[in-house]
Design a protein around this motif. Structure first.
Motif, PDB file in Angstrom:
ATOM      1  N   VAL A   1       7.305   3.677  -1.812  1.00 61.29           N
ATOM      2  CA  VAL A   1       6.691   3.075  -0.622  1.00 61.29           C
ATOM      3  C   VAL A   1       5.753   4.075   0.058  1.00 61.29           C
ATOM      4  O   VAL A   1       4.657   3.692   0.517  1.00 61.29           O
ATOM      5  CB  VAL A   1       7.783   2.599   0.362  1.00 61.29           C
ATOM      6  CG1 VAL A   1       7.170   2.228   1.705  1.00 61.29           C
ATOM      7  CG2 VAL A   1       8.524   1.406  -0.215  1.00 61.29           C
ATOM      8  N   VAL A   2       6.147   5.340   0.112  1.00 63.11           N
ATOM      9  CA  VAL A   2       5.279   6.356   0.714  1.00 63.11           C
ATOM     10  C   VAL A   2       3.976   6.470  -0.074  1.00 63.11           C
ATOM     11  O   VAL A   2       2.879   6.567   0.506  1.00 63.11           O
ATOM     12  CB  VAL A   2       6.010   7.710   0.772  1.00 63.11           C
ATOM     13  CG1 VAL A   2       5.036   8.838   1.123  1.00 63.11           C
ATOM     14  CG2 VAL A   2       7.136   7.663   1.793  1.00 63.11           C
ATOM     15  N   VAL A   3       4.073   6.456  -1.402  1.00 53.45           N
ATOM     16  CA  VAL A   3       2.868   6.537  -2.240  1.00 53.45           C
ATOM     17  C   VAL A   3       1.976   5.317  -2.024  1.00 53.45           C
ATOM     18  O   VAL A   3       0.751   5.439  -1.882  1.00 53.45           O
ATOM     19  CB  VAL A   3       3.253   6.671  -3.726  1.00 53.45           C
ATOM     20  CG1 VAL A   3       2.023   6.553  -4.617  1.00 53.45           C
ATOM     21  CG2 VAL A   3       3.942   8.005  -3.983  1.00 53.45           C
ATOM     22  N   LEU A   4       2.570   4.122  -1.997  1.00 52.18           N
ATOM     23  CA  LEU A   4       1.791   2.897  -1.784  1.00 52.18           C
ATOM     24  C   LEU A   4       1.116   2.906  -0.409  1.00 52.18           C
ATOM     25  O   LEU A   4      -0.040   2.490  -0.276  1.00 52.18           O
ATOM     26  CB  LEU A   4       2.697   1.667  -1.915  1.00 52.18           C
ATOM     27  CG  LEU A   4       3.247   1.378  -3.318  1.00 52.18           C
ATOM     28  CD1 LEU A   4       4.202   0.198  -3.272  1.00 52.18           C
ATOM     29  CD2 LEU A   4       2.122   1.101  -4.295  1.00 52.18           C
ATOM     30  N   THR A   5       1.836   3.383   0.599  1.00 51.27           N
ATOM     31  CA  THR A   5       1.266   3.464   1.944  1.00 51.27           C
ATOM     32  C   THR A   5       0.095   4.438   1.980  1.00 51.27           C
ATOM     33  O   THR A   5      -0.937   4.179   2.617  1.00 51.27           O
ATOM     34  CB  THR A   5       2.340   3.889   2.960  1.00 51.27           C
ATOM     35  OG1 THR A   5       3.437   2.970   2.902  1.00 51.27           O
ATOM     36  CG2 THR A   5       1.782   3.910   4.366  1.00 51.27           C
ATOM     37  N   TRP A   6       0.237   5.553   1.272  1.00 52.02           N
ATOM     38  CA  TRP A   6      -0.843   6.547   1.210  1.00 52.02           C
ATOM     39  C   TRP A   6      -2.071   5.974   0.515  1.00 52.02           C
ATOM     40  O   TRP A   6      -3.201   6.144   0.990  1.00 52.02           O
ATOM     41  CB  TRP A   6      -0.346   7.785   0.481  1.00 52.02           C
ATOM     42  CG  TRP A   6      -1.424   8.821   0.278  1.00 52.02           C
ATOM     43  CD1 TRP A   6      -1.922   9.694   1.199  1.00 52.02           C
ATOM     44  CD2 TRP A   6      -2.143   9.068  -0.940  1.00 52.02           C
ATOM     45  NE1 TRP A   6      -2.901  10.476   0.636  1.00 52.02           N
ATOM     46  CE2 TRP A   6      -3.057  10.125  -0.668  1.00 52.02           C
ATOM     47  CE3 TRP A   6      -2.080   8.532  -2.219  1.00 52.02           C
ATOM     48  CZ2 TRP A   6      -3.914  10.623  -1.647  1.00 52.02           C
ATOM     49  CZ3 TRP A   6      -2.944   9.024  -3.194  1.00 52.02           C
ATOM     50  CH2 TRP A   6      -3.845  10.060  -2.904  1.00 52.02           C
ATOM     51  N   LEU A   7      -1.873   5.261  -0.603  1.00 54.21           N
ATOM     52  CA  LEU A   7      -2.986   4.652  -1.321  1.00 54.21           C
ATOM     53  C   LEU A   7      -3.672   3.586  -0.465  1.00 54.21           C
ATOM     54  O   LEU A   7      -4.903   3.466  -0.467  1.00 54.21           O
ATOM     55  CB  LEU A   7      -2.490   4.035  -2.631  1.00 54.21           C
ATOM     56  CG  LEU A   7      -2.026   5.020  -3.707  1.00 54.21           C
ATOM     57  CD1 LEU A   7      -1.447   4.262  -4.898  1.00 54.21           C
ATOM     58  CD2 LEU A   7      -3.183   5.906  -4.160  1.00 54.21           C
ATOM     59  N   GLN A   8      -2.875   2.808   0.272  1.00 57.16           N
ATOM     60  CA  GLN A   8      -3.437   1.795   1.143  1.00 57.16           C
ATOM     61  C   GLN A   8      -4.310   2.423   2.229  1.00 57.16           C
ATOM     62  O   GLN A   8      -5.423   1.964   2.499  1.00 57.16           O
ATOM     63  CB  GLN A   8      -2.321   0.978   1.790  1.00 57.16           C
ATOM     64  CG  GLN A   8      -2.802  -0.056   2.796  1.00 57.16           C
ATOM     65  CD  GLN A   8      -1.652  -0.747   3.506  1.00 57.16           C
ATOM     66  OE1 GLN A   8      -0.517  -0.684   3.061  1.00 57.16           O
ATOM     67  NE2 GLN A   8      -1.946  -1.412   4.609  1.00 57.16           N
ATOM     68  N   GLY A   9      -3.809   3.471   2.848  1.00 56.41           N
ATOM     69  CA  GLY A   9      -4.587   4.152   3.883  1.00 56.41           C
ATOM     70  C   GLY A   9      -5.867   4.762   3.337  1.00 56.41           C
ATOM     71  O   GLY A   9      -6.915   4.706   3.990  1.00 56.41           O
ATOM     72  N   LYS A  10      -5.781   5.318   2.130  1.00 54.52           N
ATOM     73  CA  LYS A  10      -6.977   5.916   1.525  1.00 54.52           C
ATOM     74  C   LYS A  10      -8.028   4.854   1.243  1.00 54.52           C
ATOM     75  O   LYS A  10      -9.228   5.063   1.473  1.00 54.52           O
ATOM     76  CB  LYS A  10      -6.583   6.636   0.233  1.00 54.52           C
ATOM     77  CG  LYS A  10      -7.693   7.466  -0.377  1.00 54.52           C
ATOM     78  CD  LYS A  10      -7.189   8.290  -1.544  1.00 54.52           C
ATOM     79  CE  LYS A  10      -8.311   9.177  -2.102  1.00 54.52           C
ATOM     80  NZ  LYS A  10      -7.840  10.013  -3.232  1.00 54.52           N
ATOM     81  N   LEU A  11      -7.606   3.684   0.734  1.00 52.66           N
ATOM     82  CA  LEU A  11      -8.542   2.591   0.459  1.00 52.66           C
ATOM     83  C   LEU A  11      -9.166   2.064   1.746  1.00 52.66           C
ATOM     84  O   LEU A  11     -10.369   1.770   1.786  1.00 52.66           O
ATOM     85  CB  LEU A  11      -7.820   1.465  -0.277  1.00 52.66           C
ATOM     86  CG  LEU A  11      -8.666   0.243  -0.666  1.00 52.66           C
ATOM     87  CD1 LEU A  11      -9.848   0.668  -1.530  1.00 52.66           C
ATOM     88  CD2 LEU A  11      -7.811  -0.784  -1.406  1.00 52.66           C
TER      89      LEU A  11
END
Length: 244
Positions: A224-234
């Motif tokens: 979930v932390v990785v997905l949240t980070w990718l979402q924020g980067k996008l």
């Protein structure tokens, strides 16, 4: 009190070794995690396709011009879509999985497949409302401008409205992906062999459920932390493209 805490901490090492290292049990966790991610991705694709179709139908029905004769086929499809989103969003995910497993598909032995169907259809209802909200948030003049240029309804949605709506709904879609990933844990209740299933199996073998459950909780949290980070980067990249 301090000595008890020290003794408890000293016991954690052997307990986690038994739960993860002994008899190569870590392979079962990886297998379960792989199936969980597979379920998430397939269900997400299914949910996005279904949600976009439902959202377009409902948006097209809502955007019919006043004073003109309403399209009867579109009205029927819109009614079906409203029932679908109301029923799916108004009932618990667990109940839906049980119905899919024991009522609709009782003869299917592949519970992962049943879980994907249940998760995908459930996600589709939420994606539909997310996408519909995004489409309705785009100024109506954009649709009129596209139609005045000679574009059909679908081409106007594809080239003008949807790209603008996507930026508005990206945070909600990211949250739906994270929710869908966590909801895969419910498939264990119908016999689906995913991450929680293997953790429960290992806990039953070792008669110690704490290390397996703590371990998979950390796995879920890391993903979930990785997905949240990718979402924020996008999101940041999209904002930068807007400024240009």
């Amino acid at each position: 009190m301090l000595y008890r805490l020290i003794d408890w901490l000293n016991e954690l090492g052997p307990r986690f070794y038994t739960a993860f290292i002994e008899a190569d049990r870590w392979k079962l966790y990886l297998q379960g995690l792989g199936r969980t991610l597979e379920m998430t991705l397939v269900a997400l694709v299914m949910g996005v396709i279904l949600g976009v179709v439902v959202a377009v139908i409902r948006a097209a029905h809502d955007q019919q011009r006043a004073g003109r004769r309403k399209n009867p086929l579109l009205a029927i499809l819109n009614f079906i879509c409203k029932i679908y989103t109301t029923v799916i969003r108004g009932t618990p995910m667990m109940v839906q999985l049980l119905i899919w497993t024991f009522v609709i598909f009782p003869s299917i032995r592949d519970k992962i497949l049943v879980g994907i169907i249940g998760l995908g259809i459930n996600s589709g209802a939420y994606v539909a409302e997310i996408v519909r909200g995004g489409l309705m948030s785009v100024d109506g003049g954009q649709m009129e401008a596209g139609r005045s240029l000679g574009l059909g309804y679908l081409d106007t949605m594809r080239f003008i409205v949807v790209p603008q709506a996507f930026k508005n709904i990206l945070p909600s879609l990211g949250n739906e992906l994270i929710t869908l990933f966590k909801d895969t844990s419910l498939v264990q209740a119908i016999g689906g062999m995913e991450l929680v299933y293997y953790a429960s199996t290992i806990g039953g073998r070792t008669f110690d459920y704490m290390p397996p459950y703590i371990g998979i909780a950390v796995m879920y949290l890391c993903i979930v932390v990785v997905l949240t980070w990718l979402q924020g980067k996008l999101e940041r990249r999209l904002r930068q493209s807007d400024r240009r």
